[in-house]
Design an enzyme around this catalytic site. Structure first.
Site, short mmCIF file in Angstrom:
data_model
loop_
_atom_site.label_atom_id
_atom_site.label_comp_id
_atom_site.label_asym_id
_atom_site.label_seq_id
_atom_site.Cartn_x
_atom_site.Cartn_y
_atom_site.Cartn_z
N HIS A 157 -11.43 -18.65 11.64
CA HIS A 157 -11.54 -19.68 10.62
C HIS A 157 -12.32 -19.40 9.32
O HIS A 157 -12.92 -20.42 8.76
CB HIS A 157 -12.10 -21.00 11.34
CG HIS A 157 -11.17 -21.20 12.62
ND1 HIS A 157 -10.04 -21.70 12.57
CD2 HIS A 157 -11.55 -20.86 13.92
CE1 HIS A 157 -9.73 -21.89 13.91
NE2 HIS A 157 -10.49 -21.43 14.90
N SER A 276 -11.76 -9.06 -16.96
CA SER A 276 -11.23 -10.16 -17.58
C SER A 276 -11.01 -10.03 -18.95
O SER A 276 -11.62 -9.24 -19.54
CB SER A 276 -12.21 -11.36 -17.46
OG SER A 276 -12.00 -12.40 -18.43
#
Length: 488
Positions: A157, A276
Site C-alpha cells: 500500500h 526540465s
C-alpha cells in the site's frame, strides 16, 4: 488488407467495382508495407507448390517467380495501387508476365493468403519481443546478483512494510517477465500454423499440397479446418493479450523505479533521464514514465481488437482488415519499452546507505518481532497484540525495554520469559530480519542465490528455445530460396 470477396481495379477488379469514393477508404496498401516481404515469400511458396503438383506449368512458375524478384527489387513504394499489397503484387506480376501471371492465384484466396502473411510476419515480431524480454530478464538477474545483501525497504500500500533486499525486489520482476515470456512462446506456437490452401474458407478442388507450403514457409503444421484457418484471428487476440500482460509488468517496474527515484532510493542513469526545459536542477525519470504509458496503449489496442472480433460471423468479413494493426503496433511498442527498461535497470545506481537507513522506517521489523515471539510458543495473535501496543507507545521503532514493558502488561510476565534480549535486538535490526527470512523464495541472501540459480537456468532454456525458433525459420527460408532458384 482485403479479403477475396472484394477484388480491385484493373486486371484484378471487375469494372463494376473499380471506382467510387469508397475505394480509398477500403485500401490498406500503405499500411500493408509491413507484410510486403511476407507476401512475396507466401507467393513464392505457393507457386513452387503449384508447379510441384503440376497444377501450373514449370515454365509459367519460372516466369512468375522471376517477376516476383522484380517486384521485390522495386520495393513496396513501386506498387501502382490496389486495395491491398496482395492485389498490388499480383497486378504487378501480371503486368510483367502477362495473363499467365494470374495463375499465381490458382487454388487460393486472398482470405487464406492474408491470414498466412499476418502469421508469417507476426511470428518474427514476437521473437523480437521475446529477445527484448530475455534481455530485460538478464539485466534484472545481473543487477540482482550484485545486491543480494543490499537491504532496502519493502512496501505494501506504498507504506513501509518489511525490509527486503534489492536482489529480492528485482528477482520478483524477473519472475514476472519469465511468465510473460512463457505466454509469448505459447502464442508463438499457435501463430506458427499455416492457413494457406484453405482458400476463401471452403477449401479447393485442386490437388494442393498444404504440408509442402507449410514446410517451405517454416510453419510447424497446417490448420486443420479450412473455415477456421481463413477466418480466425484468435492468434492475434492471444498474442496481444500476452503483450499487454507484459506491458503491465513493465509498467509496474517503471512505477516502482519512478517512486524509488523520488525517495532517493535509486538513481537512474542520465541516459534514461531528462531535465526540465525551465528548471535546470531537475532530473526526471521520463523514460520510465513513457514505459508506464505503453501499458495504457496496449490495453487500448487489445480492447479495440476484441471489440472488432466479438461480433463477427464466420467466415471472412472485411472488418478483419483492421484487426492486425492492433497487434503490430503493440508488439513494436512493448518490445521497445522492454529494451528501455532493461537499460534503465542495468545502469541504475542503488545507494546502499540510503537504502539501509530507510529499511527500518515505519517499524518495518515489527512482523519479525511478532514472528520471534510466535516461534517461542506464543499464539501469533497474542504476539501481534504485544508488538502493536509497543508500536503505539513509541515514536518509530520501539526499543527492547518498551517491548518488555508491554509484554508485562499484556502477558503478565516479562518478554524475556520467552526470548532473550539479544534475539529481540536482532529481530529489530533490518539486516538481521532479512537474513532470518530464508524460506524458499524469501529475501535472505542464501534464498535469493537459489532463486538466481533457478532463474538463470530458465533464462538459458528460454533463450535456446527462441534461438531454435529463429534457426527453424532461417532454415525454411533457405529451403524456399533453393526451391525458387531451381525454377528461376
Amino acid at each position: 488488407m482485403a479479403g477475396e470477396d472484394g477484388d480491385s481495379e484493373g486486371v484484378i477488379r471487375r469494372d463494376r467495382f473499380s471506382g467510387g469514393p469508397a475505394r480509398g477508404f477500403m485500401s490498406s496498401l500503405a499500411a500493408d508495407e509491413r507484410i510486403f516481404e511476407a507476401d512475396l515469400a507466401v507467393d513464392r511458396a505457393h507457386v513452387v507448390m503449384l508447379a510441384a503438383q503440376d497444377i501450373i506449368e514449370a515454365e509459367v512458375a519460372s516466369e512468375i517467380l522471376a517477376a516476383l524478384d522484380e517486384v521485390e527489387a522495386a520495393g513496396h513504394d513501386a506498387l501502382s495501387g490496389g486495395e491491398d499489397v496482395h492485389e498490388a503484387i499480383e497486378a504487378a506480376v501480371i503486368d510483367i508476365v502477362g495473363p499467365d501471371g494470374g495463375k499465381m492465384h490458382t487454388a487460393r484466396s486472398r482470405n487464406d493468403e492474408v491470414a498466412t502473411c499476418i502469421r508469417y510476419r507476426l511470428r518474427e515480431d514476437v521473437l523480437s519481443a521475446l529477445d527484448a524480454a530475455l534481455a530485460l530478464r538478464e539485466s534484472l538477474l545481473e543487477t540482482a546478483a550484485e545486491h543480494t545483501e543490499t537491504v532496502m525497504p519493502g512496501y505494501t500500500h506504498l507504506q513501509p512494510a518489511q525490509p527486503t533486499t534489492v536482489a529480492h525486489f528485482l528477482c520478483s520482476y524477473e519472475r514476472a517477465v519469465a511468465r510473460d515470456c512463457a505466454r509469448l512462446m505459447c502464442a508463438y506456437e499457435r501463430i506458427n500454423q499455416s492457413p494457406l490452401g484453405s482458400a476463401a474458407f471452403a477449401g479447393t478442388p485442386f490437388d494442393v499440397n498444404r504440408e509442402l507450403v507449410a514446410d517451405l514457409l517454416g510453419f510447424d503444421r497446417v490448420m486443420e479446418n479450412s473455415m477456421d484457418a481463413s477466418a480466425t484471428r484468435d492468434f492475434l487476440a492471444e498474442t496481444l493479450s500476452a503483450l499487454t500482460t507484459h506491458a503491465v509488468t513493465l509498467s509496474g517496474l517503471a512505477e516502482d523505479l519512478v517512486i524509488f527515484s523520488n525517495k532517493g532510493l535509486v538513481e537512474l542513469s542520465d541516459d534514461y533521464s531528462s531535465t526540465s526545459s525551465i528548471m535546470p536542477q531537475k532530473k526526471n525519470p521520463d523514460t520510465m514514465e513513457l514505459v508506464r504509458a505503453v501499458a495504457g496503449d496496449a490495453v487500448g489496442e487489445l480492447t479495440g481488437l476484441l471489440t472488432t472480433l466479438k461480433g463477427l460471423p464466420r467466415a471472412y468479413n472485411r472488418d478483419l482488415q483492421r484487426a492486425h494493426k492492433h497487434a503490430f503496433r503493440t508488439v513494436d511498442d512493448v518490445a521497445e519499452a522492454a529494451a528501455v527498461a532493461a537499460g534503465a535497470v542495468g545502469s541504475a545506481t542503488w545507494p546502499e546507505g540510503e537504502l539501509a537507513a530507510a529499511a527500518g522506517d515505519g517499524f518495518s521489523t515489527a512482523t519479525g518481532v511478532a514472528d520471534l515471539l510466535a516461534m517461542a510458543g506464543l499464539p501469533f495473535r497474542t504476539a501481534h497484540e504485544v508488538v502493536a501496543e509497543a508500536a503505539a507507545r513509541s515514536e518509530g521503532t520501539p526499543d527492547v525495554a518498551t517491548l518488555d514493558a508491554v509484554a508485562t502488561d499484556v502477558l503478565g510476565e516479562s518478554l524475556f520469559t520467552h526470548v532473550t534480549a539479544e534475539a529481540v535486538e536482532a529481530a529489530l535490526d533490518p539486516t538481521e530480519s532479512v537474513a532470518s527470512r530464508d524460506s524458499v523464495g524469501g529475501p535472505a541472501p542464501a534464498a535469493v542465490e537459489a532463486t538466481l540459480s533457478t532463474a538463470r537456468d530458465e533464462l538459458s532454456d528460454d533463450a535456446a528455445a527462441v534461438a531454435d525458433a529463429r534457426d527453424s525459420l532461417a532454415a525454411a527460408a533457405e529451403g524456399l530460396d533453393e526451391e525458387v532458384s531451381s525454377y528461376v
